[in-house]
Design a protein around this motif. Structure first.
Motif, PDB file in Angstrom:
ATOM      1  N   ALA A 137       0.834  -1.208   0.000  1.00  0.00           N
ATOM      2  CA  ALA A 137       0.000   0.000   0.000  1.00  0.00           C
ATOM      3  C   ALA A 137       0.870   1.260   0.000  1.00  0.00           C
ATOM      4  O   ALA A 137       0.578   2.226  -0.713  1.00  0.00           O
ATOM      5  CB  ALA A 137      -0.933  -0.020   1.202  1.00  0.00           C
ATOM      6  N   ALA A 138       1.932   1.250   0.782  1.00  0.00           N
ATOM      7  CA  ALA A 138       2.844   2.406   0.822  1.00  0.00           C
ATOM      8  C   ALA A 138       3.521   2.609  -0.527  1.00  0.00           C
ATOM      9  O   ALA A 138       3.668   3.741  -1.006  1.00  0.00           O
ATOM     10  CB  ALA A 138       3.882   2.214   1.921  1.00  0.00           C
ATOM     11  N   LEU A 139       3.932   1.518  -1.152  1.00  0.00           N
ATOM     12  CA  LEU A 139       4.570   1.589  -2.468  1.00  0.00           C
ATOM     13  C   LEU A 139       3.593   2.118  -3.514  1.00  0.00           C
ATOM     14  O   LEU A 139       3.961   2.964  -4.348  1.00  0.00           O
ATOM     15  CB  LEU A 139       5.088   0.205  -2.854  1.00  0.00           C
ATOM     16  CG  LEU A 139       5.998   0.125  -4.070  1.00  0.00           C
ATOM     17  CD1 LEU A 139       7.267   0.916  -3.821  1.00  0.00           C
ATOM     18  CD2 LEU A 139       6.326  -1.323  -4.364  1.00  0.00           C
ATOM     19  N   LEU A 140       2.365   1.664  -3.461  1.00  0.00           N
ATOM     20  CA  LEU A 140       1.333   2.118  -4.386  1.00  0.00           C
ATOM     21  C   LEU A 140       1.047   3.608  -4.195  1.00  0.00           C
ATOM     22  O   LEU A 140       0.949   4.363  -5.171  1.00  0.00           O
ATOM     23  CB  LEU A 140       0.057   1.295  -4.194  1.00  0.00           C
ATOM     24  CG  LEU A 140      -1.086   1.578  -5.157  1.00  0.00           C
ATOM     25  CD1 LEU A 140      -0.677   1.209  -6.575  1.00  0.00           C
ATOM     26  CD2 LEU A 140      -2.320   0.820  -4.734  1.00  0.00           C
ATOM     27  N   MET A 141       0.930   4.053  -2.968  1.00  0.00           N
ATOM     28  CA  MET A 141       0.669   5.468  -2.686  1.00  0.00           C
ATOM     29  C   MET A 141       1.832   6.351  -3.139  1.00  0.00           C
ATOM     30  O   MET A 141       1.625   7.445  -3.668  1.00  0.00           O
ATOM     31  CB  MET A 141       0.399   5.679  -1.191  1.00  0.00           C
ATOM     32  CG  MET A 141      -0.890   5.042  -0.708  1.00  0.00           C
ATOM     33  SD  MET A 141      -2.326   5.654  -1.584  1.00  0.00           S
ATOM     34  CE  MET A 141      -2.485   7.250  -0.836  1.00  0.00           C
ATOM     35  N   THR A 142       3.051   5.861  -2.947  1.00  0.00           N
ATOM     36  CA  THR A 142       4.230   6.606  -3.402  1.00  0.00           C
ATOM     37  C   THR A 142       4.214   6.733  -4.917  1.00  0.00           C
ATOM     38  O   THR A 142       4.489   7.815  -5.463  1.00  0.00           O
ATOM     39  CB  THR A 142       5.519   5.907  -2.939  1.00  0.00           C
ATOM     40  OG1 THR A 142       5.486   5.782  -1.520  1.00  0.00           O
ATOM     41  CG2 THR A 142       6.740   6.686  -3.365  1.00  0.00           C
TER      42      THR A 142
ATOM     43  N   LEU B 160       3.355  10.174  -9.768  1.00  0.00           N
ATOM     44  CA  LEU B 160       2.667  10.447 -11.036  1.00  0.00           C
ATOM     45  C   LEU B 160       1.943  11.784 -10.990  1.00  0.00           C
ATOM     46  O   LEU B 160       1.992  12.566 -11.948  1.00  0.00           O
ATOM     47  CB  LEU B 160       1.682   9.325 -11.358  1.00  0.00           C
ATOM     48  CG  LEU B 160       2.283   8.019 -11.854  1.00  0.00           C
ATOM     49  CD1 LEU B 160       1.204   6.950 -11.982  1.00  0.00           C
ATOM     50  CD2 LEU B 160       2.979   8.228 -13.183  1.00  0.00           C
ATOM     51  N   ILE B 161       1.284  12.055  -9.880  1.00  0.00           N
ATOM     52  CA  ILE B 161       0.558  13.324  -9.746  1.00  0.00           C
ATOM     53  C   ILE B 161       1.524  14.498  -9.727  1.00  0.00           C
ATOM     54  O   ILE B 161       1.308  15.502 -10.404  1.00  0.00           O
ATOM     55  CB  ILE B 161      -0.337  13.302  -8.490  1.00  0.00           C
ATOM     56  CG1 ILE B 161      -1.483  12.312  -8.690  1.00  0.00           C
ATOM     57  CG2 ILE B 161      -0.873  14.701  -8.170  1.00  0.00           C
ATOM     58  CD1 ILE B 161      -2.295  12.051  -7.444  1.00  0.00           C
TER      59      ILE B 161
ATOM     60  N   ARG C 297       4.076  19.204 -12.313  1.00  0.00           N
ATOM     61  CA  ARG C 297       5.318  19.837 -12.767  1.00  0.00           C
ATOM     62  C   ARG C 297       5.277  20.107 -14.265  1.00  0.00           C
ATOM     63  O   ARG C 297       5.650  21.179 -14.731  1.00  0.00           O
ATOM     64  CB  ARG C 297       6.514  18.943 -12.439  1.00  0.00           C
ATOM     65  CG  ARG C 297       7.856  19.544 -12.863  1.00  0.00           C
ATOM     66  CD  ARG C 297       8.969  18.511 -12.884  1.00  0.00           C
ATOM     67  NE  ARG C 297       8.691  17.376 -13.715  1.00  0.00           N
ATOM     68  CZ  ARG C 297       8.846  17.343 -15.050  1.00  0.00           C
ATOM     69  NH1 ARG C 297       9.244  18.413 -15.696  1.00  0.00           N
ATOM     70  NH2 ARG C 297       8.592  16.241 -15.739  1.00  0.00           N
ATOM     71  N   ARG C 298       4.793  19.140 -15.028  1.00  0.00           N
ATOM     72  CA  ARG C 298       4.698  19.300 -16.484  1.00  0.00           C
ATOM     73  C   ARG C 298       3.718  20.414 -16.846  1.00  0.00           C
ATOM     74  O   ARG C 298       3.957  21.176 -17.766  1.00  0.00           O
ATOM     75  CB  ARG C 298       4.292  17.972 -17.130  1.00  0.00           C
ATOM     76  CG  ARG C 298       4.217  18.011 -18.620  1.00  0.00           C
ATOM     77  CD  ARG C 298       5.584  18.214 -19.246  1.00  0.00           C
ATOM     78  NE  ARG C 298       5.443  18.313 -20.681  1.00  0.00           N
ATOM     79  CZ  ARG C 298       6.227  19.004 -21.457  1.00  0.00           C
ATOM     80  NH1 ARG C 298       7.278  19.621 -20.962  1.00  0.00           N
ATOM     81  NH2 ARG C 298       6.016  19.064 -22.742  1.00  0.00           N
ATOM     82  N   GLN C 299       2.623  20.508 -16.107  1.00  0.00           N
ATOM     83  CA  GLN C 299       1.637  21.564 -16.337  1.00  0.00           C
ATOM     84  C   GLN C 299       2.271  22.948 -16.112  1.00  0.00           C
ATOM     85  O   GLN C 299       2.068  23.861 -16.900  1.00  0.00           O
ATOM     86  CB  GLN C 299       0.461  21.385 -15.384  1.00  0.00           C
ATOM     87  CG  GLN C 299      -0.756  22.156 -15.772  1.00  0.00           C
ATOM     88  CD  GLN C 299      -1.768  21.246 -16.417  1.00  0.00           C
ATOM     89  OE1 GLN C 299      -1.711  20.053 -16.216  1.00  0.00           O
ATOM     90  NE2 GLN C 299      -2.656  21.808 -17.184  1.00  0.00           N
ATOM     91  N   HIS C 300       3.038  23.083 -15.031  1.00  0.00           N
ATOM     92  CA  HIS C 300       3.725  24.355 -14.762  1.00  0.00           C
ATOM     93  C   HIS C 300       4.755  24.651 -15.846  1.00  0.00           C
ATOM     94  O   HIS C 300       4.912  25.798 -16.255  1.00  0.00           O
ATOM     95  CB  HIS C 300       4.407  24.315 -13.395  1.00  0.00           C
ATOM     96  CG  HIS C 300       3.471  24.433 -12.252  1.00  0.00           C
ATOM     97  ND1 HIS C 300       2.798  25.590 -11.947  1.00  0.00           N
ATOM     98  CD2 HIS C 300       3.065  23.529 -11.331  1.00  0.00           C
ATOM     99  CE1 HIS C 300       2.040  25.412 -10.901  1.00  0.00           C
ATOM    100  NE2 HIS C 300       2.173  24.149 -10.494  1.00  0.00           N
TER     101      HIS C 300
END
Length: 157
Positions: free
Chosen positions: A10-15, A20-21, A26-29
């Motif tokens: 679960a921790a790995l998935l959340m990381t 990704l978010i 960052r790409r949007q900025h």
């Protein structure tokens, strides 16, 4: 042990999701900065040099905080430069330097080809001890050899 494995997963998935978010944000900025750079007065003044560079084979392009320099393959040497201070502009921030680098790659199509050009980040040490980020698009040796040999080939008709 099953509880620990689930917690670790679960921790790995959340990381992974948070990475990704943050990358998307960052790409949007970055895209927003590129649009601002493209609409800026400074880029408007630089654009004639970009158009001139389009008509020639580019050896490399250096984008520094205080200047942008274009080098040609043939004839070898400096094709042109844009010094911000001479044009009455302030030095670029690291964010603006990166945005300008990406905008130039969009406007000079060959720079986008990874098999022809490489983007290299390097640092410039200023006399006051500040270390500035700079970028350089460099032609690959293979492509440069192809351009030079194509130019030197004799055509008999």
């Amino acid at each position: 042990m099953n509880g620990w494995a689930f917690f670790f997963f679960a921790a790995l998935l959340m990381t992974g999701i948070s990475l990704l978010i943050s990358d998307a944000v960052r790409r949007q900025h970055e895209l927003k900065q590129m649009e601002r750079m493209r609409r800026s007065r400074m880029y408007y003044d630089l654009y004639p040099l970009v158009q001139y560079a389009r008509r020639h084979n580019i050896d490399r392009v250096q984008i520094e905080r205080t200047r942008i320099i274009f080098y040609a393959v043939s004839p070898p040497g400096k094709m042109g430069q844009f010094v911000l201070e001479e044009m009455k502009y302030r030095p670029l921030s690291p964010r603006h330097t990166r945005a300008l680098t990406l905008v130039l790659a969009e406007d000079l199509a060959p720079l986008q080809e990874k098999k022809w050009y490489r983007l290299k980040k390097y640092y410039v040490m200023r006399p006051n001890g500040i270390r500035d980020e700079a970028y350089q698009y460099i032609i690959t040796p293979r492509y440069k050899t192809a351009l030079v040999s194509r130019k030197n080939r004799v055509h008999l008709y």
